[in-house]
Design an enzyme around this catalytic site. Structure first.
Site, PDB file in Angstrom:
ATOM      1  N   LYS A  89      19.515  50.892 -19.799  1.00 24.45           N
ATOM      2  CA  LYS A  89      20.492  50.677 -20.865  1.00 24.45           C
ATOM      3  C   LYS A  89      21.073  49.273 -20.703  1.00 24.45           C
ATOM      4  O   LYS A  89      21.392  48.837 -19.601  1.00 24.45           O
ATOM      5  CB  LYS A  89      21.617  51.710 -20.784  1.00 24.45           C
ATOM      6  CG  LYS A  89      22.633  51.578 -21.911  1.00 24.45           C
ATOM      7  CD  LYS A  89      23.724  52.628 -21.798  1.00 24.45           C
ATOM      8  CE  LYS A  89      24.741  52.471 -22.915  1.00 24.45           C
ATOM      9  NZ  LYS A  89      25.843  53.459 -22.807  1.00 24.45           N
ATOM     10  N   SER A 108      33.148  44.223 -31.252  1.00 22.49           N
ATOM     11  CA  SER A 108      33.684  45.491 -30.771  1.00 22.49           C
ATOM     12  C   SER A 108      33.782  45.425 -29.254  1.00 22.49           C
ATOM     13  O   SER A 108      32.893  44.880 -28.586  1.00 22.49           O
ATOM     14  CB  SER A 108      32.747  46.639 -31.199  1.00 22.49           C
ATOM     15  OG  SER A 108      33.261  47.891 -30.807  1.00 22.49           O
ATOM     16  N   ASN A 109      34.878  45.959 -28.722  1.00 17.83           N
ATOM     17  CA  ASN A 109      35.086  46.016 -27.269  1.00 17.83           C
ATOM     18  C   ASN A 109      35.118  44.633 -26.622  1.00 17.83           C
ATOM     19  O   ASN A 109      34.672  44.461 -25.488  1.00 17.83           O
ATOM     20  CB  ASN A 109      33.998  46.885 -26.609  1.00 17.83           C
ATOM     21  CG  ASN A 109      33.966  48.287 -27.198  1.00 17.83           C
ATOM     22  OD1 ASN A 109      34.939  49.023 -27.112  1.00 17.83           O
ATOM     23  ND2 ASN A 109      32.851  48.647 -27.830  1.00 17.83           N
ATOM     24  N   TYR A 120      23.927  55.303 -33.574  1.00 18.16           N
ATOM     25  CA  TYR A 120      24.561  56.600 -33.811  1.00 18.16           C
ATOM     26  C   TYR A 120      23.522  57.652 -34.170  1.00 18.16           C
ATOM     27  O   TYR A 120      22.759  57.494 -35.125  1.00 18.16           O
ATOM     28  CB  TYR A 120      25.621  56.512 -34.910  1.00 18.16           C
ATOM     29  CG  TYR A 120      26.889  55.780 -34.485  1.00 18.16           C
ATOM     30  CD1 TYR A 120      27.158  55.497 -33.142  1.00 18.16           C
ATOM     31  CD2 TYR A 120      27.830  55.370 -35.426  1.00 18.16           C
ATOM     32  CE1 TYR A 120      28.315  54.833 -32.760  1.00 18.16           C
ATOM     33  CE2 TYR A 120      28.992  54.711 -35.050  1.00 18.16           C
ATOM     34  CZ  TYR A 120      29.228  54.444 -33.717  1.00 18.16           C
ATOM     35  OH  TYR A 120      30.377  53.787 -33.345  1.00 18.16           O
ATOM     36  N   HIS A 156      28.324  45.208 -30.843  1.00 17.64           N
ATOM     37  CA  HIS A 156      28.882  46.470 -30.349  1.00 17.64           C
ATOM     38  C   HIS A 156      29.564  46.360 -28.987  1.00 17.64           C
ATOM     39  O   HIS A 156      30.635  46.928 -28.782  1.00 17.64           O
ATOM     40  CB  HIS A 156      27.758  47.521 -30.291  1.00 17.64           C
ATOM     41  CG  HIS A 156      28.235  48.916 -30.442  1.00 17.64           C
ATOM     42  ND1 HIS A 156      27.417  49.944 -30.862  1.00 17.64           N
ATOM     43  CD2 HIS A 156      29.428  49.491 -30.219  1.00 17.64           C
ATOM     44  CE1 HIS A 156      28.109  51.077 -30.900  1.00 17.64           C
ATOM     45  NE2 HIS A 156      29.324  50.828 -30.502  1.00 17.64           N
ATOM     46  N   ARG A 157      28.932  45.697 -28.042  1.00 16.59           N
ATOM     47  CA  ARG A 157      29.549  45.470 -26.726  1.00 16.59           C
ATOM     48  C   ARG A 157      29.122  44.097 -26.206  1.00 16.59           C
ATOM     49  O   ARG A 157      27.987  43.673 -26.436  1.00 16.59           O
ATOM     50  CB  ARG A 157      29.162  46.567 -25.725  1.00 16.59           C
ATOM     51  CG  ARG A 157      29.951  47.857 -25.928  1.00 16.59           C
ATOM     52  CD  ARG A 157      29.841  48.792 -24.733  1.00 16.59           C
ATOM     53  NE  ARG A 157      30.629  49.998 -24.934  1.00 16.59           N
ATOM     54  CZ  ARG A 157      31.923  50.126 -24.612  1.00 16.59           C
ATOM     55  NH1 ARG A 157      32.570  49.114 -24.068  1.00 16.59           N
ATOM     56  NH2 ARG A 157      32.551  51.259 -24.821  1.00 16.59           N
ATOM     57  N   ARG A 199      40.081  68.403 -40.873  1.00 16.24           N
ATOM     58  CA  ARG A 199      40.703  67.460 -39.933  1.00 16.24           C
ATOM     59  C   ARG A 199      40.791  66.069 -40.562  1.00 16.24           C
ATOM     60  O   ARG A 199      41.746  65.331 -40.323  1.00 16.24           O
ATOM     61  CB  ARG A 199      39.900  67.406 -38.629  1.00 16.24           C
ATOM     62  CG  ARG A 199      40.681  66.742 -37.503  1.00 16.24           C
ATOM     63  CD  ARG A 199      40.107  67.073 -36.133  1.00 16.24           C
ATOM     64  NE  ARG A 199      41.017  66.672 -35.082  1.00 16.24           N
ATOM     65  CZ  ARG A 199      40.690  65.918 -34.048  1.00 16.24           C
ATOM     66  NH1 ARG A 199      39.465  65.472 -33.917  1.00 16.24           N
ATOM     67  NH2 ARG A 199      41.583  65.598 -33.126  1.00 16.24           N
ATOM     68  N   GLY A 223      36.617  59.884 -36.634  1.00 13.28           N
ATOM     69  CA  GLY A 223      35.240  60.233 -36.308  1.00 13.28           C
ATOM     70  C   GLY A 223      34.866  61.680 -36.534  1.00 13.28           C
ATOM     71  O   GLY A 223      33.740  62.082 -36.243  1.00 13.28           O
TER      72      GLY A 223
END
Length: 316
Positions: free
Chosen positions: A96, A157-158, A56, A127-128, A286, A280
């Site tokens: 990537k 995740s995912n 991030y 993460h993936r 918000r 996020g």
């Protein structure tokens, strides 16, 4: 409530927007001040789970957060901190890619802990999914990190249910969370269940049984993109269905005397899977508007009406 963290808030704050942006500029005092302000706001709203990832803002989100914690280390006692690793951006070595190798996971965790200025992550999420994952290697790595006290729990995740089940088969520690895109705007996780035995199911990009696997095995479902990029709460509607959904969200916000953000999140939270939305936004107002979802329980009829209008047609 997360069975593994009984004191965890239902809402999660996602820290992807911290650190000053996706660039190579160093973290500034303003970035640290922003992180501290958001931490204070979020904790005041009784949200105590913070979601990071090593990528991030190229690591700066964790750095800014860690610097803010240095100013008030006592705040950490009230937090559950998780981070993710395994995504590698294009570099001199290759394109990537995703990397579940022992070396990469170890190095990532060391970097995460250093940037956050903490000794242990409450949860490390992969993460993936890495198609080149060596099961025993990744399982051994995760369990070693636990034994070393660097991570408390393991999450993903995912991933779909079969992938989680496969990874779990080599782990002696439970996989506690799966972070997926889930929202009123991204509904494949629901469409799979209602379009079985229907031609429409052929276009569903969601592995059958994932929802049920997570529910049966105490894997908390964490929803990224939970506000659907704001398209029902102020962003420009791209389709007539989006416009109709935004209008219905606004109408229900009036009926429930709450905010549009709360209605969108309450729709997710009404599902019996006990979904935990990840927020996020770096906009404090918000965040406050979203937190009001904790006080909203949609009727079955309103839940289905939102589902119908968002999908643009009645139930099959």
């Amino acid at each position: 409530m997360n069975a593994h963290f009984p004191h965890a808030s239902r809402l999660i704050y996602g820290c992807m927007g911290l650190g000053g942006g996706w660039n190579n500029s160093p973290v500034t005092k303003d970035d640290i001040s922003q992180a501290r302000s958001i931490i204070d706001t979020v904790l005041d709203l009784d949200i105590n789970v913070f979601d990071h990832a090593d990528i991030y803002t190229f690591g700066k989100a964790e750095t800014a957060f860690g610097e803010a914690l240095k100013e008030a280390p006592e705040l950490k006692d009230n937090m559950i901190i998780q981070s993710k690793c395994a995504i590698r951006f294009e570099d001199d070595l290759g394109p990537k890619r995703y990397d579940f190798s022992a070396n990469h996971i170890h190095n990532s965790v060391e970097g995460i802990l250093s940037r956050l200025g903490i000794e242990q992550l409450d949860v490390l999420l992969l993460h993936r999914p890495d198609p080149l994952m060596e099961l025993e290697e990744v399982a051994g790595t995760l369990q070693l990190l636990q034994q070393q006290g660097k991570i408390k729990h393991v999450g993903v995740s995912n991933m779909h249910g079969h992938q989680i089940n496969y990874l779990q088969s080599a782990l002696s520690t439970p996989i506690v969370a799966n972070q997926l895109e889930m929202s009123l705007g991204f509904r494949d996780w629901l469409e799979d269940g209602i379009t079985t035995n229907n031609a429409a199911n052929r276009n569903i990009g969601y592995a059958p049984g994932t929802l049920e696997y997570c529910m049966m095995n105490n894997v908390q479902l964490q929803a990224w993109g939970s506000l659907a990029q704001g398209k029902y709460t102020g962003a420009t509607a791209e389709t007539s269905s989006d416009k109709a959904t935004a209008d219905l969200v606004a109408q229900l916000a009036g009926e429930y005397q709450t905010t549009p953000e709360a209605i969108v999140l309450a729709w997710l939270m009404r599902h019996p899977a006990n979904i935990a939305p990840v927020l996020g936004s770096t906009n404090v107002e918000r965040i406050k508007a979203s937190q009001k979802a904790m006080g909203v329980h949609l009727t079955r009829e309103h839940w289905y009406k939102l589902f119908e209008v968002a999908r643009g047609q009645e139930m099959p």
